[in-house]
Design an enzyme around this catalytic site. Structure first.
Site, PDB file in Angstrom:
ATOM      1  N   ARG A 151       0.830  -1.219   0.000  1.00  0.00           N
ATOM      2  CA  ARG A 151       0.000   0.000   0.000  1.00  0.00           C
ATOM      3  C   ARG A 151       0.860   1.264   0.000  1.00  0.00           C
ATOM      4  O   ARG A 151       0.577   2.221  -0.719  1.00  0.00           O
ATOM      5  CB  ARG A 151      -0.923  -0.008   1.233  1.00  0.00           C
ATOM      6  CG  ARG A 151      -1.995  -1.080   1.184  1.00  0.00           C
ATOM      7  CD  ARG A 151      -2.692  -1.188   2.518  1.00  0.00           C
ATOM      8  NE  ARG A 151      -1.822  -1.729   3.525  1.00  0.00           N
ATOM      9  CZ  ARG A 151      -1.878  -2.973   4.015  1.00  0.00           C
ATOM     10  NH1 ARG A 151      -2.806  -3.796   3.577  1.00  0.00           N
ATOM     11  NH2 ARG A 151      -1.041  -3.386   4.939  1.00  0.00           N
ATOM     12  N   ASP A 171      10.226  -6.388  -4.898  1.00  0.00           N
ATOM     13  CA  ASP A 171       9.279  -7.044  -3.989  1.00  0.00           C
ATOM     14  C   ASP A 171       9.122  -8.475  -4.479  1.00  0.00           C
ATOM     15  O   ASP A 171       8.443  -8.734  -5.473  1.00  0.00           O
ATOM     16  CB  ASP A 171       7.926  -6.316  -3.988  1.00  0.00           C
ATOM     17  CG  ASP A 171       6.992  -6.857  -2.893  1.00  0.00           C
ATOM     18  OD1 ASP A 171       7.056  -8.071  -2.600  1.00  0.00           O
ATOM     19  OD2 ASP A 171       6.213  -6.063  -2.343  1.00  0.00           O
ATOM     20  N   ALA A 232       9.396   2.483   7.678  1.00  0.00           N
ATOM     21  CA  ALA A 232       8.658   1.241   7.959  1.00  0.00           C
ATOM     22  C   ALA A 232       8.810   0.846   9.436  1.00  0.00           C
ATOM     23  O   ALA A 232       7.934   1.153  10.258  1.00  0.00           O
ATOM     24  CB  ALA A 232       9.117   0.141   7.023  1.00  0.00           C
ATOM     25  N   ARG A 233       9.910   0.193   9.780  1.00  0.00           N
ATOM     26  CA  ARG A 233      10.148  -0.200  11.170  1.00  0.00           C
ATOM     27  C   ARG A 233      11.643  -0.137  11.458  1.00  0.00           C
ATOM     28  O   ARG A 233      12.459  -0.570  10.631  1.00  0.00           O
ATOM     29  CB  ARG A 233       9.651  -1.636  11.420  1.00  0.00           C
ATOM     30  CG  ARG A 233       8.149  -1.773  11.579  1.00  0.00           C
ATOM     31  CD  ARG A 233       7.662  -1.147  12.890  1.00  0.00           C
ATOM     32  NE  ARG A 233       6.233  -1.285  13.099  1.00  0.00           N
ATOM     33  CZ  ARG A 233       5.309  -0.403  12.706  1.00  0.00           C
ATOM     34  NH1 ARG A 233       5.685   0.697  12.078  1.00  0.00           N
ATOM     35  NH2 ARG A 233       4.029  -0.595  12.961  1.00  0.00           N
ATOM     36  N   ASP A 257      12.051   7.507  10.249  1.00  0.00           N
ATOM     37  CA  ASP A 257      10.912   7.844  11.114  1.00  0.00           C
ATOM     38  C   ASP A 257      10.823   6.863  12.275  1.00  0.00           C
ATOM     39  O   ASP A 257       9.987   7.041  13.155  1.00  0.00           O
ATOM     40  CB  ASP A 257       9.618   7.782  10.283  1.00  0.00           C
ATOM     41  CG  ASP A 257       8.390   8.192  11.095  1.00  0.00           C
ATOM     42  OD1 ASP A 257       8.465   9.258  11.747  1.00  0.00           O
ATOM     43  OD2 ASP A 257       7.388   7.454  11.096  1.00  0.00           O
ATOM     44  N   GLU A 262      11.869   1.853  20.529  1.00  0.00           N
ATOM     45  CA  GLU A 262      10.933   2.977  20.649  1.00  0.00           C
ATOM     46  C   GLU A 262      10.051   2.754  21.874  1.00  0.00           C
ATOM     47  O   GLU A 262       9.691   1.615  22.162  1.00  0.00           O
ATOM     48  CB  GLU A 262      10.044   3.069  19.405  1.00  0.00           C
ATOM     49  CG  GLU A 262      10.816   3.384  18.135  1.00  0.00           C
ATOM     50  CD  GLU A 262       9.893   3.501  16.917  1.00  0.00           C
ATOM     51  OE1 GLU A 262       8.661   3.529  17.095  1.00  0.00           O
ATOM     52  OE2 GLU A 262      10.411   3.561  15.803  1.00  0.00           O
ATOM     53  N   HIS A 281       8.509   8.521  14.773  1.00  0.00           N
ATOM     54  CA  HIS A 281       7.436   7.597  14.379  1.00  0.00           C
ATOM     55  C   HIS A 281       6.097   8.340  14.205  1.00  0.00           C
ATOM     56  O   HIS A 281       5.095   8.006  14.842  1.00  0.00           O
ATOM     57  CB  HIS A 281       7.296   6.450  15.392  1.00  0.00           C
ATOM     58  CG  HIS A 281       6.630   5.229  14.791  1.00  0.00           C
ATOM     59  ND1 HIS A 281       6.955   3.939  15.127  1.00  0.00           N
ATOM     60  CD2 HIS A 281       5.662   5.110  13.843  1.00  0.00           C
ATOM     61  CE1 HIS A 281       6.213   3.090  14.447  1.00  0.00           C
ATOM     62  NE2 HIS A 281       5.417   3.788  13.658  1.00  0.00           N
ATOM     63  N   ALA A 284       2.587   8.360   9.990  1.00  0.00           N
ATOM     64  CA  ALA A 284       1.156   8.118   9.776  1.00  0.00           C
ATOM     65  C   ALA A 284       0.291   9.121  10.524  1.00  0.00           C
ATOM     66  O   ALA A 284      -0.917   9.198  10.294  1.00  0.00           O
ATOM     67  CB  ALA A 284       0.796   6.710  10.247  1.00  0.00           C
TER      68      ALA A 284
END
Ligand code: NAD
Length: 326
Positions: A151, A171, A232-233, A257, A262, A281, A284
């Site tokens: 997405r 991907d 992402a992470r 980010d 965290e 973070h 979003a």
């Protein structure tokens, strides 16, 4: 009467959706009065979580829970097998934050290309223009490698194309024809893409297969002087290896980010580097992103408990088949 527990604060529009549904009772941070979540879960049918860890020990207190919704799309803080073993569905809010995160990735890219943070800081100190050669660059004409064509990655690819960039996509779970059909270049060998890209942006989930995928060999395969973006992470990155690559200059700059640990309690080496932009973070967490994630979370749980399941938002769909067969 369905009882829903909201573990963490969410946007008021999501709470309103819950409060305005007849026959539903809601336990939320405002009414919890310091009671532990384990205690609040007794008698709950639905649970909405944002940053709360959902593990087996917590679930042992859930005597009638049927659905958990993670506000967002990453569910690395949720023990999915533990939920599945108990027949509890895990839902996410798939489309609610994709555009917000994609814009954040582009913001990091453009900020690094134009060195916005040091230049702006210099102006505040009274410095008008950097003397001599400007180290900024146009992204138009540059090559970006988008890792993860889900997405967020699809949106980032489209935005990069709109900026006139050459877009490579890696991907392994998406057919090359689908990537080409969307107008981008599919890269089967990840390292070939890393060697060609001026900017690498990561949009994959963090799991047993991807954790620390941005390690020493990944970084060594990157084109010298390239930029890394991670929205992402943090756990996707071997942070000491990235610090070494940024310190040597092999990786010119990074925009992140997310961090390995965290919330950040005290500054870690990565955030001390001048060639790094860090945001806490928040990719979003735009006004619209937070509103959509809250409203979609509430709708997911309410609809699930009402028997109207949005299968596209369910992660452990085997739970649905099991409950149908009962
Ligand atoms: P998604 O599930 O739609 O897409 C993930 C894509 O990654 C899939 O197409 C999958 O095939 C691909 N993938 C998996 N393993 C891969 C690998 N080893 N190499 C290349 N591709 C691989 O997810 P999404 O909604 O696009 O979100 C991506 C990630 O972004 C999330 O999992 C989450 O961790 C992160 N995220 C961060 C924030 C934030 O606030 N910073 C917000 C939302 C999501």
């Amino acid at each position: 009467m369905p009882h829903i527990v909201v573990a963490d604060p969410i946007h008021p529009d999501g709470m309103e959706r819950l409060f305005s549904t007849p026959g539903v009772t809601v336990d939320h941070p405002g009414t919890a009065a310091g009671r532990p979540l384990a205690e609040r879960l007794r008698g709950a049918d639905g649970l909405i979580v944002r940053g709360t860890v959902v593990d087996d020990a917590l679930l042992a207190h859930a005597d009638r829970l049927r659905v958990v919704c993670r506000h967002g799309v990453g569910y690395d803080l949720v023990d999915v097998p533990a939920l599945t073993a108990r027949g509890i569905a895990l839902m996410i809010t798939p489309e609610a934050n994709a555009a917000s995160v994609a814009e954040h990735a582009l913001m990091l890219m453009l900020s690094l290309a134009r060195r916005v943070v040091p230049v702006s800081t210099g102006v505040r100190r009274g410095e008008w223009r950097v003397k001599g050669e400007s180290p900024t660059f146009d992204v138009a004409g540059r090559t970006v490698l988008v890792i993860g064509f889900g997405r967020i990655g699809t949106r980032v690819s489209r935005l990069c194309a709109a900026f006139g960039m050459r877009v490579l996509v890696h991907d392994p779970y998406i057919p090359a024809g689908t990537i080409r059909g969307a107008g981008f270049e599919a890269v089967v060998e990840r390292d070939a893409g890393l060697a060609a890209a001026d900017i690498v942006t990561v949009h994959v989930p963090s799991n047993d297969r991807t954790r620390k995928m941005v390690n020493e060999s990944f970084l060594a395969a990157m084109k010298p002087g390239a930029i890394l973006l991670n929205t992402a992470r943090g756990t996707l990155v071997d942070e000491p290896a990235l610090v070494a690559a940024l310190t040597s200059g092999h990786v010119a700059a990074a925009g992140v980010d997310v961090l390995t640990v965290e919330p950040m309690v005290e500054p870690v080496p990565l955030v001390g580097l001048d060639n790094v932009i860090v945001t806490p973070h928040v990719a979003a967490s735009t006004a619209q992103g937070l509103q959509r994630m809250a409203v979609h979370s509430a709708a997911n749980v309410l609809d699930f408990l009402d028997g109207k399941v949005d299968r596209d938002a369910v992660i452990n769909t085997e739970v649905l088949a099991a409950s149908r067969n009962k």
